[in-house]
Motif scaffolding. Structure first.
Motif, PDB file in Angstrom:
ATOM      1  N   LYS A 215       0.767   9.621  -5.675  1.00 52.96           N
ATOM      2  CA  LYS A 215       1.189  11.020  -5.566  1.00 52.96           C
ATOM      3  C   LYS A 215       1.679  11.557  -6.909  1.00 52.96           C
ATOM      4  O   LYS A 215       1.578  12.756  -7.175  1.00 52.96           O
ATOM      5  N   LYS A 216       2.254  10.693  -7.742  1.00 57.27           N
ATOM      6  CA  LYS A 216       2.711  11.114  -9.078  1.00 57.27           C
ATOM      7  C   LYS A 216       1.704  10.766 -10.174  1.00 57.27           C
ATOM      8  O   LYS A 216       1.979  10.995 -11.355  1.00 57.27           O
ATOM      9  N   ASN A 217       0.536  10.180  -9.763  1.00 54.52           N
ATOM     10  CA  ASN A 217      -0.531   9.825 -10.702  1.00 54.52           C
ATOM     11  C   ASN A 217      -0.029   8.878 -11.798  1.00 54.52           C
ATOM     12  O   ASN A 217      -0.401   9.001 -12.966  1.00 54.52           O
ATOM     13  N   LEU A 218       0.783   7.906 -11.413  1.00 54.30           N
ATOM     14  CA  LEU A 218       1.315   6.906 -12.353  1.00 54.30           C
ATOM     15  C   LEU A 218       0.441   5.661 -12.271  1.00 54.30           C
ATOM     16  O   LEU A 218       0.838   4.612 -11.756  1.00 54.30           O
ATOM     17  N   LEU A 219      -0.783   5.771 -12.780  1.00 49.63           N
ATOM     18  CA  LEU A 219      -1.746   4.690 -12.656  1.00 49.63           C
ATOM     19  C   LEU A 219      -1.331   3.457 -13.453  1.00 49.63           C
ATOM     20  O   LEU A 219      -1.561   2.323 -13.007  1.00 49.63           O
ATOM     21  N   ASP A 220      -0.708   3.660 -14.623  1.00 51.07           N
ATOM     22  CA  ASP A 220      -0.323   2.508 -15.429  1.00 51.07           C
ATOM     23  C   ASP A 220       0.731   1.658 -14.724  1.00 51.07           C
ATOM     24  O   ASP A 220       0.652   0.425 -14.713  1.00 51.07           O
ATOM     25  N   LYS A 221       1.707   2.292 -14.080  1.00 52.70           N
ATOM     26  CA  LYS A 221       2.729   1.527 -13.354  1.00 52.70           C
ATOM     27  C   LYS A 221       2.140   0.844 -12.123  1.00 52.70           C
ATOM     28  O   LYS A 221       2.530  -0.280 -11.788  1.00 52.70           O
ATOM     29  N   ALA A 222       1.186   1.521 -11.471  1.00 52.45           N
ATOM     30  CA  ALA A 222       0.559   0.915 -10.297  1.00 52.45           C
ATOM     31  C   ALA A 222      -0.237  -0.325 -10.688  1.00 52.45           C
ATOM     32  O   ALA A 222      -0.137  -1.369 -10.028  1.00 52.45           O
ATOM     33  N   LEU A 223      -1.013  -0.232 -11.775  1.00 54.01           N
ATOM     34  CA  LEU A 223      -1.781  -1.393 -12.218  1.00 54.01           C
ATOM     35  C   LEU A 223      -0.853  -2.513 -12.697  1.00 54.01           C
ATOM     36  O   LEU A 223      -1.134  -3.701 -12.480  1.00 54.01           O
ATOM     37  N   GLY A 224       0.256  -2.142 -13.328  1.00 51.72           N
ATOM     38  CA  GLY A 224       1.233  -3.150 -13.733  1.00 51.72           C
ATOM     39  C   GLY A 224       1.811  -3.880 -12.526  1.00 51.72           C
ATOM     40  O   GLY A 224       2.014  -5.103 -12.562  1.00 51.72           O
TER      41      GLY A 224
ATOM     42  N   ALA B  23       0.830  -1.207   0.000  1.00 51.88           N
ATOM     43  CA  ALA B  23       0.000   0.000   0.000  1.00 51.88           C
ATOM     44  C   ALA B  23       0.864   1.257   0.000  1.00 51.88           C
ATOM     45  O   ALA B  23       0.519   2.255  -0.655  1.00 51.88           O
ATOM     46  N   SER B  24       2.000   1.235   0.697  1.00 53.00           N
ATOM     47  CA  SER B  24       2.902   2.395   0.708  1.00 53.00           C
ATOM     48  C   SER B  24       3.476   2.645  -0.687  1.00 53.00           C
ATOM     49  O   SER B  24       3.582   3.796  -1.133  1.00 53.00           O
ATOM     50  N   LEU B  25       3.841   1.559  -1.395  1.00 52.12           N
ATOM     51  CA  LEU B  25       4.355   1.717  -2.756  1.00 52.12           C
ATOM     52  C   LEU B  25       3.259   2.246  -3.679  1.00 52.12           C
ATOM     53  O   LEU B  25       3.506   3.113  -4.536  1.00 52.12           O
ATOM     54  N   LEU B  26       2.047   1.761  -3.505  1.00 50.60           N
ATOM     55  CA  LEU B  26       0.933   2.229  -4.333  1.00 50.60           C
ATOM     56  C   LEU B  26       0.640   3.702  -4.058  1.00 50.60           C
ATOM     57  O   LEU B  26       0.314   4.471  -4.977  1.00 50.60           O
ATOM     58  N   ALA B  27       0.774   4.127  -2.790  1.00 53.18           N
ATOM     59  CA  ALA B  27       0.556   5.538  -2.451  1.00 53.18           C
ATOM     60  C   ALA B  27       1.608   6.429  -3.105  1.00 53.18           C
ATOM     61  O   ALA B  27       1.324   7.578  -3.475  1.00 53.18           O
TER      62      ALA B  27
END
Length: 632
Positions: free
Chosen positions: A485-494, A477-481
């Motif tokens: 903060k940088k709005n990198l949704l594609d990397k988060a979903l990956g 969850a900390s990594l996802l947060a």
């Protein structure tokens, strides 16, 4: 022997090479071989220790007198150096013996620290070594005497003469040789008695012992007074009181009937402790401190202060401290230590610092427990950098911080997003011998997550996996947060897809961050899909309801927005100022003006101050209630 000869060859090689600089290595080796052979021959004769006398009295044909003198000097130097080395090794063993450790522990308890403690420790080890050598010499003398006795018995069997009185005459004495006798070494000076390095053999200590014995008879008589009749009835009534009742009148009556001494008061307090009524015991103990017959001292006050401190009764402890100062008793080092721990546990940084400085002002050095308490006080006050400075002071004084203190500082830096401080603590832990574990790696990821640095957070996340640690739900969850903060949704979903392929099961903390992120993007369908994976409403974190209230209000889904708002208002005490404003802005953006004002009143009721954008949004909603306010 091998060590002696190796050192001898090493030193003599340099001397011979210096005397004959033009000779090659083979010639030098030949000279050394001849010298060593002659030295070994003299050592076998037993004359190596008297070689200087041989040099003075004898003319050697093999070597010159100067060469023999140089050989003797080198031998004497090596023997002396080997003797010193053996003494150093033996001294190291005595430094680690249990008796010396007990002495050092006692010295630390009475406030001795630093260089003075090191000097005393060395002194005690030297005295212990001298004592060991003394008894070793006695044992050696006993063995030699037993060996001579065995020789005498053997010689008597071979034909020693016996007198009529049964006295034995040895064959060696018959030819005029004297028998060798062994006696114990005589002590020089008076016998000394030492306890923990303190010389107690002086005459002044005899007077102190006599006065102490008389004082003990007055302070602690052997037996308590017998309690019977009416006095026993009063005491039973006192013991049967509840914690809320006042024992003052019964205590006065009991005192008049018994006329107790100190030992009787102490026995009464012990009886109260056995009844397991702590509040009643505290009341009686405080009343007893005012009794002249109890003869209270500083230890009685400090013990009661410590007992209140352990029960988190700060006001009661401060009241006892005030009574102590009123009686003219100044707090000592133990009292100040208790105050440091008490104020640290109660998050009162100013008073903890004052007690800490009082300890230093009295010339005492804080120990590990006091340092730990002060560091925790700084952490609770949100000042981890000050706590880190205190930890560096500990290390400079050779006081090793515990792993718990390292982790508390790391956690404080991580939650505040101070990545430099968190990285310093991790590096310091490694130098101290604490290898990175799952918790420390997760906190480092959390630090970069709060700081909004997803790249470093991902690097530490991958390092943790390579090190053999399985990231938990909070770490993910900390990594996802950090990605949020940088709005990198594609990397988060990956990342989430990769974890699911690896068989990693996502938890509520990870889903909560994802719901908050998708809710801010007004992806209502995707949020509801994620919610279905969390489970029942009881398992949904409170933070998720804040996100849902904001999202549904902005999407104008009235029923679900009011449902989420109801859950939020039930637990509004758990809301922070930032969360209050988010809910209010969401309600205003969706046209829920009345609900927004109600939440704003609750926010003010909890002492939070509205920000300027929120004030403007509320004023705009009041002036134009039908117009959608500007979103933050």
């Amino acid at each position: 022997m091998n060590e002696f000869l190796s050192r001898f060859v090493y030193i003599m090689r340099s001397k011979v090479s210096e005397a004959y600089p033009n000779c090659n290595k083979e010639t030098i080796d030949g000279m050394l071989a001849v010298i060593v052979q002659k030295v070994v021959l003299e050592m076998e004769k037993g004359s190596i220790n008297d070689m200087l006398n041989l040099v003075k009295e004898t003319q050697f044909q093999d070597f010159s007198q100067e060469l023999w003198r140089a050989v003797w000097e080198v031998c004497n130097f090596i023997v002396e150096d080997m003797r010193k080395m053996r003494k150093r090794e033996e001294l190291k063993k005595h430094l680690q013996c249990e008796e010396v450790k007990e002495m050092c522990k006692f010295a630390q308890e009475v406030g001795i620290r630093g260089d003075m403690l090191k000097e005393l420790r060395l002194k005690w080890a030297q005295e212990k070594m001298a004592e060991t050598e003394f008894y070793r010499g006695l044992e050696q003398m006993r063995e030699e005497e037993n060996a001579l006795s065995d020789e005498d018995v053997a010689s008597s069997k071979d034909g020693s003469l016996q007198s009529e009185e049964g006295e034995r005459v040895e064959g060696e004495n018959a030819v005029g040789e004297e028998t060798q006798s062994f006696v114990l070494p005589k002590r020089k000076g008076k016998i000394q008695y030492k306890i923990y390095g303190l010389d107690l053999s002086g005459p002044k200590w005899r007077e102190v012992a006599e006065r102490l014995e008389d004082a003990e008879k007055l302070i602690a008589p052997q037996e308590t007074k017998e309690i019977e009749g009416k006095c026993k009835l009063v005491m039973d009534k006192m013991l049967s009181l509840s914690d809320d009742e006042d024992p003052y009148q019964l205590l006065v009556e009991w005192e008049e009937l018994l006329e107790p001494a100190r030992i009787d008061w102490l026995a009464l307090l012990e009886r109260l402790k056995e009844k397991n009524k702590p509040r009643l015991c505290f009341k009686v103990a405080e009343l007893v401190l005012d009794k002249k017959s109890f003869e209270p001292n500083i230890r009685d006050f400090s013990k009661l202060i410590d007992a209140h401190a352990k029960e988190d009764r700060i006001a009661d402890a401060e009241r006892i401290l005030g009574k102590m100062t009123e009686k003219g008793i100044s707090p000592d080092i133990l009292t100040y230590m208790t105050l440091v721990h008490m104020y640290s546990n109660s998050s009162n940084l100013d008073l903890a610092k004052q007690a800490f400085e009082d300890i230093r002002a009295r010339g005492f050095q804080p120990d590990q427990r006091i340092y730990n308490s002060m560091i925790m006080a700084y952490i609770k006050a949100g000042l981890p950098k000050s706590g880190e400075s205190l930890m560096r002071e500990m290390e400079a004084r050779d006081i090793r911080p515990t792993k718990q203190i390292y982790m508390e500082l790391l956690r404080a830096f991580a939650q505040g997003g101070h990545v430099d401080g968190a990285q310093r603590i991790v590096n310091t832990m490694q130098f101290a011998g604490f290898q990175p574990d799952l918790e420390s790696c997760s906190l480092l990821v959390e630090a970069y997550g709060h700081a909004g640095d997803p790249e470093q957070a991902r690097n530490n996340y991958d390092y943790m996996i390579k090190a053999g640690h399985k990231p938990d739900d909070k770490c993910t969850a900390s990594l996802l947060a950090a990605y949020e903060k940088k709005n990198l949704l594609d990397k988060a979903l990956g990342l989430l897809l990769h974890l699911e392929r690896e068989g990693y099961k996502l938890g509520t903390h990870t889903y909560a961050v994802l719901v908050d992120w998708l809710g801010r993007l007004q992806l209502v369908a995707e949020v509801e899909q994620v919610l279905s994976k969390i489970g029942s409403k009881e398992e949904v974190p409170f933070k998720v309801h804040v996100s849902l209230c904001d999202m549904y209000a902005r999407a104008r889904v009235r029923e679900k927005a009011l449902e989420a708002l109801g859950i939020v208002e039930e637990k509004k005490e758990a809301l922070s100022g930032e969360e209050f404003e988010r809910v209010i802005h969401g309600l205003l953006a969706g046209g829920f003006v009345q609900e927004a004002r109600r939440v704003h009143e609750g926010m003010q009721g909890q002492g939070f101050v509205s920000s300027d954008p929120l004030k403007v949004a509320l004023m705009a909603a009041q002036a134009m209630p039908r117009q959608k306010p500007v979103v933050r």
